[in-house]
Design a protein around this motif. Structure first.
Motif, PDB file in Angstrom:
ATOM      1  N   THR A 619       0.827  -1.208   0.000  1.00 26.29           N
ATOM      2  CA  THR A 619       0.000   0.000   0.000  1.00 26.29           C
ATOM      3  C   THR A 619       0.858   1.254   0.000  1.00 26.29           C
ATOM      4  N   ALA A 636     -11.442   3.917  -5.361  1.00 29.18           N
ATOM      5  CA  ALA A 636     -10.860   2.731  -4.722  1.00 29.18           C
ATOM      6  C   ALA A 636     -11.928   1.654  -4.615  1.00 29.18           C
ATOM      7  N   ALA A 638     -12.354  -2.550  -3.459  1.00 31.01           N
ATOM      8  CA  ALA A 638     -11.687  -3.652  -2.777  1.00 31.01           C
ATOM      9  C   ALA A 638     -12.602  -4.871  -2.760  1.00 31.01           C
ATOM     10  N   ILE A 648      -7.164  -1.945   1.540  1.00 34.16           N
ATOM     11  CA  ILE A 648      -7.626  -0.641   1.044  1.00 34.16           C
ATOM     12  C   ILE A 648      -7.620   0.393   2.161  1.00 34.16           C
ATOM     13  N   LYS A 652      -5.557   3.839   1.865  1.00 32.51           N
ATOM     14  CA  LYS A 652      -6.163   5.160   2.036  1.00 32.51           C
ATOM     15  C   LYS A 652      -5.398   5.989   3.058  1.00 32.51           C
ATOM     16  N   SER A 665     -14.984   4.825  -2.239  1.00 31.41           N
ATOM     17  CA  SER A 665     -14.355   3.595  -1.767  1.00 31.41           C
ATOM     18  C   SER A 665     -15.445   2.553  -1.595  1.00 31.41           C
ATOM     19  N   PHE A 695      -8.042  -3.141  -5.225  1.00 27.60           N
ATOM     20  CA  PHE A 695      -7.395  -4.037  -4.259  1.00 27.60           C
ATOM     21  C   PHE A 695      -8.280  -5.272  -4.138  1.00 27.60           C
ATOM     22  N   SER A 721      -3.527  -4.414  -7.287  1.00 31.11           N
ATOM     23  CA  SER A 721      -2.728  -5.094  -6.261  1.00 31.11           C
ATOM     24  C   SER A 721      -2.096  -6.334  -6.871  1.00 31.11           C
TER      25      SER A 721
END
Length: 1276
Positions: A619, A636, A638, A648, A652, A665, A695, A721
């Motif tokens: 990250t 974002a 995840a 995630i 962040k 997110s 992610f 990722s």
């Protein structure tokens, strides 16, 4: 909240007053708020018969107690019952009304002694937060939220209904009892639903029940929101729905379910609706028939039905609630003026209708109201018996912790949290013989349960997941391979071939170590390899390894053979589970792919190690990558599990440190309903950010890309990722071009010499009992080894070989994550080698001792793993830090499309966390990067463009710090950098340029000769001098004429001289002020003007005295002859000279830079020094002028053809008018205009004197010489 006071709907006076709060109405329209007019008063509508029965039950219990001779004798109980409408705002008004006690008569008791209610947890919470301040006890009959058991927050709260803590756990056990492991869940979007379902989910997970979905609804939700929830239920695979809903939410849910034809589900309900009579109708039978749920025990209250049947508007003709109840019940109107409605005849009786109000067959919650009233009465009764000071009355002052309800014999008491005993009945919705829907209590037996849709067979609701057989060998290592359907951090494309590849890689590494003579001499490494697909199975395998059993045998025990080290698992979630278990036995666990940063916690996982870097480093690297390309506005996404959510979250945090903002997110998993993924796609579609940080695993990214491609959403720059960025299977999905140009970090690529040859030698004959290997072989060559197994495939002929085929199993070009497995095996080998070769006195244990190599313990291996530090054949260093993490080193790869149409990751950079800050991230191939959407330049993803110099950033309200407006710096402030947060003020003598990015010296301004205003004033001054000189010449040439001699020619010439000085004096005010000019201008002005006015005053006195002297016997002129006239002028002037000398001596005028009048320039002016000196000088001039004016005014009527007094009067009038207007103009004029005003006053007054006194004389001298005779002058 404000407005007219709230009055009780039902009330009665008494010695002791009990308050009541019930949801007598269940609808309240949202008021129209204009913020201009007074809001409309809150109005509740749609009467709730069940809640109205609760209120009447309270009244019934109070009347019963008042009629009792043993309970509270000689004391009557009154009541005040308010309507909460089931909402928090009316509840607040209700509790205020209960505490204030304001009746319509504005008299009576100020507050209640106890409150019964409310029916909802949210309303109750609002009420007790207010009433608790005044220590007024609240006893609820229906508020079940477990949060209300917190005595620290709610010390004065009690209830006669059990807490949801018990109901939620009971429901979880019920679901587990019937084998339902896959259920859906619904909740009310309030405290009751949220806390209840949260407890249920926690309890369900403990007994192995999985939740497919958990949706929330509120009765205030839009129809679209409710329709979405019903669609989720309909599309779900779970056949059992646990509904933790209030009645009002259940109402709207059922209406929408009917529209969407929802059926065939087994409903499990909370006590809030499971026995709601208004739902048990034919309309909803197709949905709710067979429902199960726990409810409060049913009881009977003798006399209640008769009491309810007696309710009539005639009991209180003024009570609007009774009228409304009567009109709704019988559909008639009590108001004769209403048109279009049937008038009530007066013969209506409740005995003739069936309503939920009079239905006492299911007295459950009503009984709680009844018990609450009796609890209050008993408490007051015992309190009064104890006496005021706590002394015993009748030898009894003991609080009885429980009491008996009058009729049912049920024991009523409260525990230390204010909760009653939790007792439930399991009810089932069934049809009786008459076909009516009834609530049947089925405990303690469940033999007679009716299931959903009236079925007699139990509904099945499970989620099946197949797994291949176990592969076990009696050695001392274990490796768990996770099935593709159950991982979010899978090794790339977890096919059967790849799983066997990883397994065989371990065997290869172990064999390689066993063949190395200088490593572990005289010792052989063994292994046990498990293939487990579920977390529970993984834990069973771990426990089997810990207990030392080779395999599960039903009757016979096997030889204990515990392991020293466990390798695996591939996923963080399973690793967390079994690492906690085996950690208790101090067995080290080494994972090659569990990246969750939470595993670095040595307190929770003291024996965990890994050969893959923690997500913490990934990250950090991803955040630096995004910052490197100036992407400060990103989205974002995840995967919804520990890997994705922890990753995630860490990303962040790191991104925030680098000034990167997250627009959205979101998280989802492959098992989520499609609408959740669709919602995320809509968010991406509407977002303004062009970079997405993903992610997640390859499985979730495939689902996401598929939907994005279907909706033609492109143009995104993806950052991934390591779980998916190098996954070859991404090429298989439709629309994979969306991912071309993606950037992401992955573990470095490595080469393992000899591995490919070793893999190609694999054959089933090496492990003939391995079903796992048999499945791989049959899948690879599309044949069967067992002819009786599958007749659809050809039998294997024995000539099959891996030597001549290309498969993922034999592909060793991308050895990234598999290299971690290889390093894990060697790390264990080096740890064991260090342990075995330990020399006494040099060991790492106490006193330098070494381990007993004949009895190696796992905890000893764990100690030596901390000391591992070796270099692989590829030159890569392997060691573990204090948290068990390996060095964080990543390759930055860029997904590019090859000529074959596949996607491959090109290494374009490197991240090494072991290097110093500033050198960790290196880009070495940036020119070869392919960007998203095939752009040739770095994409731009910013919420707001950078603010140029001269502007500053102002954050946009409600948005992250990356979203801002560029506002120009205010006057006098600059910003010389881009993206400035603040503007810097310029020094006092500097000002901004037009661009406001630099401070420049302020221009100095003064009244100069070369500017238009200064030039004009100079010309007028010179003009005045010129005219004065001309008049002087004219007078001099005609000095013997009568008109010149008539008024003291000497004073006339002196006056002309002083006027010349006045005109010249104005020139000293023009030009750059200096010390001498500042002192000269004011003193010269004061002295010359006094000289001028003194001359005029002298001439006025001469005129006045001259006519006085013509009277007989008057000798006044000898007292004011020429000598006296000269002395008077000198005296008046000398006084002004003295004033000016004092002024210059004490505090003279001086040059001064005025920075206040204008912001952008400096006014250079003469400060007065002493303002008193200036105004004294000016005042003295004014005094002489006024004296002169008065005398001239008095002499204006004297006889003479040429009476000079008239002209002096006009000149003094002009003079005074100019200088009176000068004062406000001087004070209010800014900068150099102050000087201009003063010059104008000097010139105007000077010209006034010159023209009024001398021009008429010059006119006569030059143009009317016949009047310039003594005869003419003396004509009158």
């Amino acid at each position: 909240m404000l407005g007219s006071p709230e009055f009780p709907l039902l009330s009665k006076e008494g010695d002791i007053t009990i308050g009541g709060a019930f949801s007598i109405h269940n609808e309240m329209p949202n008021p129209q708020l204009s913020f201009i007019d007074t809001p409309e008063r809150l109005t509740c509508s749609r009467i709730n018969f069940r809640e109205f029965r609760f209120a009447q039950t309270m009244i019934f219990a109070i009347e019963e107690i008042n009629n009792s001779s043993t309970l509270l004798p000689n004391i009557t109980i009154g009541y005040k019952i308010f309507d909460t409408c089931g909402l928090t705002l009316p509840s607040t008004r209700a509790i205020m009304g209960l505490m204030n006690g304001q009746e319509r008569s504005c008299s009576g008791q100020s507050s209640v002694h106890a409150i019964i209610g409310a029916s909802e947890s949210s309303s109750t919470i609002v009420m007790i937060q207010i009433s608790g301040i005044f220590q007024i006890p609240v006893i609820s009959h229906f508020a079940t939220c477990a949060c209300l058991s917190d005595k620290k927050k709610y010390p004065s709260f009690f209830r006669t209904i059990p807490s949801d803590y018990y109901q939620s756990r009971t429901l979880a056990k019920l679901v587990k009892h019937f084998g339902w492991t896959w259920v859906g869940a619904l909740k009310s979007d309030n405290d009751y639903g949220k806390n209840g379902l949260e407890t249920f989910i926690a309890a369900a997970s403990q007994v192995g029940v999985c939740i497919e979905y958990a949706e929330a609804i509120s009765r205030t939700d839009s129809r679209d929101q409710v329709a979405r929830v019903v669609k989720v239920i309909k599309n779900g695979s779970a056949k059992v729905v646990v509904a933790f809903l209030a009645q009002s939410e259940m109402d709207i849910l059922l209406e929408e379910a009917l529209k969407q034809n929802l059926s065939g589900l087994q409903w499990v309900g909370s006590e809030s609706w499971i026995t709601a009579g208004h739902l048990a109708i034919e309309k909803y039978s197709g949905i709710l028939m067979g429902s199960l749920g726990f409810s409060i025990r049913k009881t009977k209250i003798l006399g209640l039905q008769e009491f309810l049947l007696q309710v009539n508007p005639s009991q209180d003709p003024q009570n609007n609630l009774l009228k409304e109840f009567w009109e709704v019940t019988f559909g008639c109107s009590l108001q004769p003026s209403l048109s279009g409605q049937i008038q009530c005849s007066g013969s209506e009786r409740l005995q003739d209708v069936n309503t939920p109000f009079t239905d006492v067959s299911e007295l459950r919650i009503s009984n709680n109201v009844y018990k609450a009233v009796y609890a209050v009465a008993n408490a007051i009764h015992y309190m009064l018996k104890c006496g005021r000071n706590g002394h015993a009355v009748n030898n009894s002052c003991m609080w009885r912790g429980d009491l008996d309800a009058k009729q049912s014999g049920e024991r009523v008491y409260f525990d230390r949290n204010g909760d009653p005993a939790a007792t439930y009945e399991l009810v089932n919705w069934q049809r009786n013989k008459a076909g009516d829907i009834v609530f049947v209590t089925i405990l303690p037996s469940v033999q007679g349960v009716h299931w959903s849709s009236g079925q007699m067979k139990i509904t099945a609701s499970v989620f099946l997941r197949l797994r291949p057989g176990e592969l076990q060998y009696a050695y001392t290592m274990m490796f768990a391979i996770k099935e593709i359907n159950n991982s979010s951090e899978l090794l790339p494309r977890m096919t059967l071939g790849y799983r066997i590849f990883v397994s065989y890689l371990i065997i290869y590494a172990i064999n390689e170590i066993n063949k190395t003579p200088d490593m572990l001499p005289n010792f052989k490494l063994g292994y046990k390899i498990y293939d487990k697909c579920g977390t529970v199975d993984i834990l069973r395998a771990a426990l089997a390894l810990v207990s030392g059993r080779n395999r599960e045998i039903s009757d016979n025990c096997t030889k204990t053979d515990t392991v020293q080290v466990i390798l695996g698992h591939s996923g963080s979630q399973p690793t967390i589970g079994f690492a906690q278990v085996v950690g208790r036995f101090q067995i080290p666990v080494i994972s090659h792919f569990a990246t969750c940063a939470c595993l670095s916690n040595r307190k929770e996982y003291p024996t965990f190690f890994r050969t893959i870097p923690s997500d913490y480093y990934q990250t950090q690297a991803l955040a630096k990558l995004i910052k490197h390309f100036d992407w400060n506005w990103i989205g974002a996404i995840a995967v919804d599990n520990e890997y994705g959510l922890n990753g995630i979250t860490a990303f962040k945090q790191a991104a925030h440190e680098y000034g990167v903002c997250i627009e959205y997110s979101e998280a989802f998993s492959s098992s989520d309903p499609p609408d959740r993924l669709q919602r995320i796609v809509e968010i991406i579609k509407k977002a303004t950010s062009k970079v997405i940080m993903a992610f997640m695993s390859h499985r979730e990214i495939k689902l996401l890309v598929k939907v994005l491609n279907e909706q033609n959403i492109t143009g995104m720059q993806w950052v991934g990722s390591e779980a998916w960025i190098t996954d070859h299977s991404l090429t298989d999905i439709e629309g994979h071009d969306i991912l071309v140009g993606s950037l992401g970090f992955t573990v470095t690529r490595a080469n393992i010499p000899g591995l490919e040859e070793h893999l190609r030698q694999l054959h089933p004959s090496q492990f003939p009992e391995s079903q796992f290997l048999i499945d791989f072989w049959e899948d690879t060559f599309d044949c069967i080894l067992n002819e009786n197994a599958n007749a659809n495939k050809k039998p294997c002929n024995g000539s099959e070989s891996l030597q001549n085929i290309q498969s993922q199993f034999t592909d060793v070009d991308e050895l990234r994550f598999t290299n971690n497995v290889y390093k894990s095996v060697y790390a264990v080998a080096h740890a064991l080698d260090n342990l075995i070769t330990c020399k006494p006195g040099e060991g790492i244990f106490s006193n330098g001792s070494c381990a007993d190599i004949k009895n190696i313990q796992p905890w000893q291996v764990s100690y030596y793993l901390n000391t591992v530090n070796f270099t692989t054949k590829e030159g890569e260093k392997v060691y573990f830090d204090s948290n068990g993490d390996s060095p964080a080193r990543y390759d930055l790869v860029n997904l590019q499309k090859t000529n074959r149409g596949t996607m491959e990751g090109l290494t374009v950079g490197l991240y090494d966390a072991s290097l110093q800050e500033g050198h960790q991230f290196v880009m070495n191939n940036i020119n070869n990067i392919v960007w998203g959407n095939l752009l040739v330049e770095v994409p731009v993803s910013m919420c707001s463009q950078s603010c140029v110099a001269g502007t500053r950033k102002v954050l946009q309200k409600g948005k992250p710090v990356c979203c801002f407006d560029c506002v120009p710096c205010p006057a006098g402030e600059i910003a010389n950098l881009t993206d400035s947060i603040h503007c810097t003020k310029c020094p006092p003598t500097y000002w901004t340029n037009e661009q406001k990015d630099a401070c420049l010296p302020k221009p100095i301004e003064f009244l100069a000769h070369d500017e238009i205003l200064g030039t004009l004033l100079v010309l007028f001054s010179l003009l005045g001098v010129f005219v004065t000189v001309i008049i002087t010449i004219v007078f001099y040439c005609h000095k013997e004429t009568p008109i010149v001699r008539a008024n003291n020619s000497e004073l006339s010439f002196l006056l002309l001289f002083s006027l010349t000085l006045c005109f010249l004096c104005s020139l000293t005010f023009i030009g750059k002020p200096s010390n001498w000019s500042c002192m000269l201008r004011h003193t010269a002005f004061g002295i010359t003007f006094v000289l001028c006015v003194s001359c005029v005053l002298g001439k006025t006195i001469v005129v006045l005295m001259a006519f006085r002297a013509t009277r007989p016997g008057t000798n006044i002129m000898k007292w004011f002859g020429p000598t006296q006239q000269r002395l008077s002028v000198l005296t008046f002037t000398f006084i002004q000279v003295l004033i000016c000398i004092l002024w210059l001596t004490i505090n003279p005028p001086f040059p001064f830079q005025n920075l206040l009048h204008y912001q952008d320039r400096i006014i250079l002016e003469c400060a007065l020094g002493s303002a008193i000196g200036f105004w004294v000088v000016l005042g003295y001039i004014g005094l002489l002028a006024m004296l002169c004016f008065i005398l001239a005014f008095l002499a204006r009527t004297l006889p003479n053809n040429f009476n000079e007094a008239r002209f002096i009067t006009f000149s003094m009038l002009i003079f005074c008018a100019v200088w009176v207007t000068f004062i406000p103009a001087y004070v209010s004029s800014p900068g150099k205009f102050t000087v201009a005003v003063e010059i104008f006053a000097i010139l105007a007054s000077s010209f006034g004197l010159l023209f009024c006194i001398f021009v008429p004389k010059c006119f006569i001298i030059l143009f009317r010489p016949e009047k310039n005779t003594r005869k003419h002058l003396m004509g009158k």
